[in-house]
Design an enzyme around this catalytic site. Structure first.
Site, PDB file in Angstrom:
ATOM      1  N   ASN A 569       0.812  -1.066  -0.092  1.00  0.00           N
ATOM      2  CA  ASN A 569       0.182   0.144   0.011  1.00  0.00           C
ATOM      3  C   ASN A 569       0.929   1.256   0.159  1.00  0.00           C
ATOM      4  OD1 ASN A 569       0.973  -0.564   2.628  1.00  0.00           O
ATOM      5  ND2 ASN A 569      -0.553   0.745   3.266  1.00  0.00           N
ATOM      6  N   CYS A 571       1.971   2.763   2.486  1.00  0.00           N
ATOM      7  CA  CYS A 571       3.141   2.982   3.429  1.00  0.00           C
ATOM      8  C   CYS A 571       3.867   1.583   3.625  1.00  0.00           C
ATOM      9  CB  CYS A 571       2.489   3.429   4.696  1.00  0.00           C
ATOM     10  SG  CYS A 571       1.525   5.181   4.590  1.00  0.00           S
ATOM     11  N   GLU A 573       3.108  -1.390   4.496  1.00  0.00           N
ATOM     12  CA  GLU A 573       2.858  -2.468   5.586  1.00  0.00           C
ATOM     13  C   GLU A 573       1.379  -3.451   5.342  1.00  0.00           C
ATOM     14  OE1 GLU A 573      -0.204   0.886   6.803  1.00  0.00           O
ATOM     15  OE2 GLU A 573       1.644   0.457   5.676  1.00  0.00           O
TER      16      GLU A 573
END
Length: 924
Positions: A569, A571, A573
């Site tokens: 995604n 970020c 994670e």
């Protein structure tokens, strides 16, 4: 019924301890009186009677509890002052609160806190008018009146309660210097706030003072907006404020009408005003600017009303919504756990888009491409962070059958994606954010690597969006063997994107053979080492594309029976499957790990309670959530993934007196993550026994009895010998969890992910996520403005060593928050308070590897390097791969000036990725 303060004149037959005969108490007026333990006994007795009723007077239990608390307070004061001395009345009252809490008398302690709050408000309201000799203020009516300096002093005194190092007199004097004749009355409090704010770097407790003054300003604002009495203490305002918010919010079409069905009187009575005093200035100002519901610019929420509104929104579909709202509120307002930003923004509203992240796969036709861009806009509108998988889109030069022309490749469309993210900025609350992923065998990969460069054709640059490499293991293997790597268009090798591990390795060789035979015309062969070197070079220059690893994400995915993880995604994670029919959704929240350190160790029982409630809250998001596009609903309801993470890891290490660069810190990362994983997986299985397993459970790794730790063996089977080195030790007995899953299944396909927590950690007042401290003194910039941030743990230790003074503040400023070159700081403290750029980044990887073995998803792992070099970067990212990490996030490096100050360097280094670049706030 009432409680008593300690300076009331009542007498009590309790004897006065002789050890305190010479102690003197400073009253609020500044006068001195002798210490009298009997007054403590009276006050505590009345606090008990306020909770248990007058009929309890004479109870042996109360008598014993009063004696015990009185003795503890007296001993604490005696230890602090030794033989004689002076103590302020507020300090004694703080000790009473602490003793009551330690005795397990939470209700009595709360009654005592609220009584103090009410009396402080009363003193402020009755403070004698002290008119300024020359300055006047303009009231709302337009009339002029003398400036009331006495009120300013009372406000500062109230805001300074229980805090050390605060000089209220000079604070008022400083604010007066910033006033002018005829100033608007409401601006006087703002002047106090700005003056206190400017002193945070000198004394961290000024952050709390500033927050409390802002809280007073907020109280006045909301009282006016909600038509509540202006002069009531918060303990009386709060129960009314909740009902007023709900009714006004529904009337103005801001809140869901279902919110009115709650027992507002019961919930209002449960609010805990004393928890407002947990805030630092940055946290409260962030809420004030961006999170509190407002109507035409006026805030309608106080902090505890805000937390209750969020809790109510998450409890809407519970069997007992009121009881669950209380449970959820208690967790949020305690700062033990915090929901993600979209949940805080939208819970209980008419558009309850509570999910954090959305992952999409873009199809290889114009309808699919522009449909994906439209989906981006709709999801970003309601505060979702985006990860787009662009690998299926054919490369530049590939044949287009419909027009008999040639494709322009991926890059021109990414420019449109970039501009869409800028245009759709979530109603001004925060910037739209998206990350594009491309697999490393795609023929457009070399141009993709240059998207963030500041040179070249601007039409082929994307300065406002993020990019990431989706790297198969085979590329690393070829690079290590110094072999060639072949780039293809996905239109010629359409199934490579859906394969991983040994299956990918075999099929990739098949397509290379076709290219060698001339059966595939559009391809490019380059040395694998050359492509890897270019990846690291542009990462060094621009901070992008991030390096993420395809095979670990898929081989360890619990859902590999139902699809493929095509990207992470925004970020890095989240690792969930995507397809034409499914947009992956993840619902995030984070445990405040620092809050679960008690007496120098991890409070496992507290952590268990936190995780159990947090997983339930996250699961509720799936059913309550507003879905802007149907593919997101389809995916989320079918698989029910959630991502429970953590924040405050660095603060937890401070509490444990551990430097980040230590084997003990790595072990703590392992132990704490195992505990969280154990409780989170068990909580999801327990929910499955109550609510049923998720729809696609059959065939999952969970159903096969393969837990995250077990899945490491699947990765090992698909790696060559020596290419995977992962610690697989465990501390807990997982048998009960395995048995629970076998019996009931899992409620959620995925349970854990560690997000950046860029904003919610500011709200709570702890270090971000798993990050090391950036600096010990710095100015942070975000959409709420600029904030001085000073490390309170460092200040406490320096004070204890007698080293905190103005010279130390100036030294920290000069050395950009680093303590390493300040000679008088002890070596032990230098190790404990080493900042991100002073830590060998390999320690970050080692700690992350220990966490990764317990995670069913991934973690946002920033890597810091003061002096990057090709050799160092190569070694670091190969280490991350060897340790089985699924993803990495930003590479951060110092600019030349900062590098020279913070660490010895041989030559200035170019800036890679400044910390001032906007952090990922879409996830948290």
């Amino acid at each position: 019924m009432s409680t008593a303060t300690l300076d009331e004149p009542q007498q009590h037959p309790a004897s006065r301890p002789t050890a305190t005969d010479s102690l003197q108490v400073i009253k609020r007026s500044g006068t001195l009186v002798g210490f009298d333990a009997a007054k403590i006994s009276v006050a505590v007795t009345r606090a008990f009677l306020a909770v248990e009723g007058d009929d309890a007077a004479g109870s042996a239990r109360i008598h014993d509890a009063v004696e015990r608390v009185t003795r503890q307070v007296t001993q604490a004061i005696s230890r602090r002052l030794k033989a004689g001395g002076k103590v302020h009345i507020e300090d004694i009252q703080d000790q009473v609160e602490l003793a009551l809490m330690r005795a397990g008398e939470q209700k009595v302690a709360r009654a005592y806190v609220l009584y103090r709050e009410a009396h402080a408000q009363e003193r402020a309201s009755k403070a004698p008018v002290e008119a300024h000799p020359t300055l006047t203020v303009k009231k709302a009516s337009g009339e002029l009146a003398p400036l009331d300096v006495g009120l300013m002093k009372a406000q500062v005194e109230h805001a300074s309660r229980g805090l050390e190092g605060i000089n209220g007199e000079t604070l008022v004097e400083g604010a007066l210097r910033n006033l002018y004749d005829g100033i608007a009355e409401e601006e006087v409090l703002s002047a106090l706030i700005m003056t206190a704010r400017g002193r945070i770097e000198q004394e961290p407790d000024y952050s709390a003072v500033t927050a409390r003054l802002l809280l007073e300003q907020l109280r006045l604002e909301t009282a006016t907006a909600l038509a509540l009495p202006l002069n009531l203490p918060l303990a009386e305002v709060y129960p009314r404020a909740l009902g007023a918010l709900i009714h006004q919010g529904i009337r103005h079409e801001l809140l869901d009408e279902a919110m009115a069905a709650f027992d507002l009187e019961r919930l209002g009575a449960h609010l805990k005003p004393e928890r407002d005093y947990q805030f630092g200035f940055l946290g409260l100002q962030t809420l004030y600017d961006r999170y509190f519901i407002n109507w035409k610019g006026d805030r309608l929420e106080l902090p505890q009303v805000f937390f209750m509104r969020v809790a109510m929104g998450l409890a809407l579909k519970e069997d007992d919504p009121d009881a669950r709202a209380v449970e959820f509120y208690d967790l949020l307002s305690s700062f033990d756990y915090m929901a993600s930003t979209p949940t805080l923004f939208n819970s209980g509203t008419r558009h309850s888009q509570l999910s954090s992240c959305y992952l999409t796969t873009v199809q290889d036709d114009l309808e699919g491409i522009y449909g994906a861009i439209r989906d981006n806009a709709m999801l970003s509108k309601w505060a979702g962070g985006l990860g787009n998988d662009w690998t299926p889109v054919r490369a530049m030069g590939a044949h287009i059958k419909g027009t008999n022309g040639s494709s322009q490749g991926v890059v021109p469309f990414l420019k449109v994606v970039n501009d869409t993210a800028v245009a759709v900025n979530q109603g001004g609350k925060r910037k739209g954010a998206v990350c594009a992923y491309l697999e490393s065998w795609h023929l457009d990969i070399e141009e993709f690597l240059e998207l963030r460069k500041n040179t070249g054709d601007e039409r082929r640059r994307t300065h406002d969006m993020n990019t990431a490499n989706w790297v198969p293991d085979l590329l690393i293997e070829r690079m290590r063997e110094d072999k060639d790597w072949t780039l293809f268009s996905p239109s010629d090798a359409p199934d490579l994107h859906d394969l991983y591990g040994n299956a990918f390795r075999e099929r990739y060789g098949y397509y290379e053979a076709l290219a060698e035979q001339g059966r595939i015309k559009l391809f490019k062969k380059i040395p694998a080492k050359q492509l890897w070197r270019k990846m690291l070079t542009v990462l060094f220059e621009t901070g992008h594309p991030w390096i993420t690893f395809k095979d670990p994400c898929n081989l360890r995915s619990p859902q590999q029976h139902r699809g493929v993880v095509h990207s992470s995604n925004l970020c890095t994670e989240i690792t969930l499957n995507t397809s034409v029919d499914e947009i992956a959704v993840c619902n995030l929240g984070s445990i405040n790990l620092a809050a679960h350190i008690r007496d120098g160790e991890l409070d496992v029982q507290r952590l268990e309670r936190t995780v159990n409630t947090a997983v339930r809250m996250l699961d509720n998001v799936v059913d309550i959530n507003y879905y802007a596009v149907p593919q997101a609903r389809n995916s989320n309801v079918k698989h029910r993934p959630v991502g429970l993470g953590l924040m405050g890891f660095q603060d937890a290490l401070y509490k444990l007196n551990l430097p980040y660069t230590s084997a003990e810190a790595v072990e703590f990362a392992d132990l704490s993550m195992e505990q969280i994983s154990y409780f989170a997986i068990r909580a999801s299985a327990t929910l499955a026994s109550e609510r049923g397993a998720y729809e696609s459970y059959e065939g999952s790794l969970w159903q096969q009895g393969i837990l995250p730790l077990d899945s490491i063996s699947l990765l090992k089977e698909n790696r060559r010998d020596g290419d995977l080195s992962v610690n697989t030790n465990s501390h807990l007995d997982w048998t009960p969890v395995r048995e629970l899953i076998a019996k009931h299944g899992m409620r959620n396909s995925n349970v854990m992910a560690i997000a950046p927590t860029a904003t919610i950690s500011n709200i709570v007042g702890v270090s971000q996520s798993i990050e090391p401290a950036y600096q010990n003194l710095f100015v942070k910039s975000n959409l709420s403005g600029e904030f001085t941030v000073v490390n309170p743990s460092l200040v406490r230790d320096l004070k204890a060593a007698g080293l905190w003074d103005n010279v130390m503040v100036n030294d920290l400023k000069y050395f950009d928050g680093s303590v390493q070159q300040i000679d008088r700081i002890p070596t032990e403290l230098k190790a404990r308070y080493a900042t991100a750029f002073e830590i060998d980044a390999r320690w970050l990887v080692e700690a992350a590897a220990r966490r990764q073995k317990w995670l069913d998803q991934a973690q946002s792992l920033n890597l810091y390097m003061a002096e990057p070099s090709g050799r160092k970067l190569d070694g670091l990212y190969q280490l991350a791969w060897e340790r089985g990490l699924k993803t990495t996030y930003y590479l951060r490096s110092l600019g030349a000036t900062g590098a020279e100050k913070s660490a010895p360097v041989t030559a200035p280094q170019p800036q890679v990725c400044s910390i001032d670049e906007p952090d990922c706030e879409a996830c948290q």
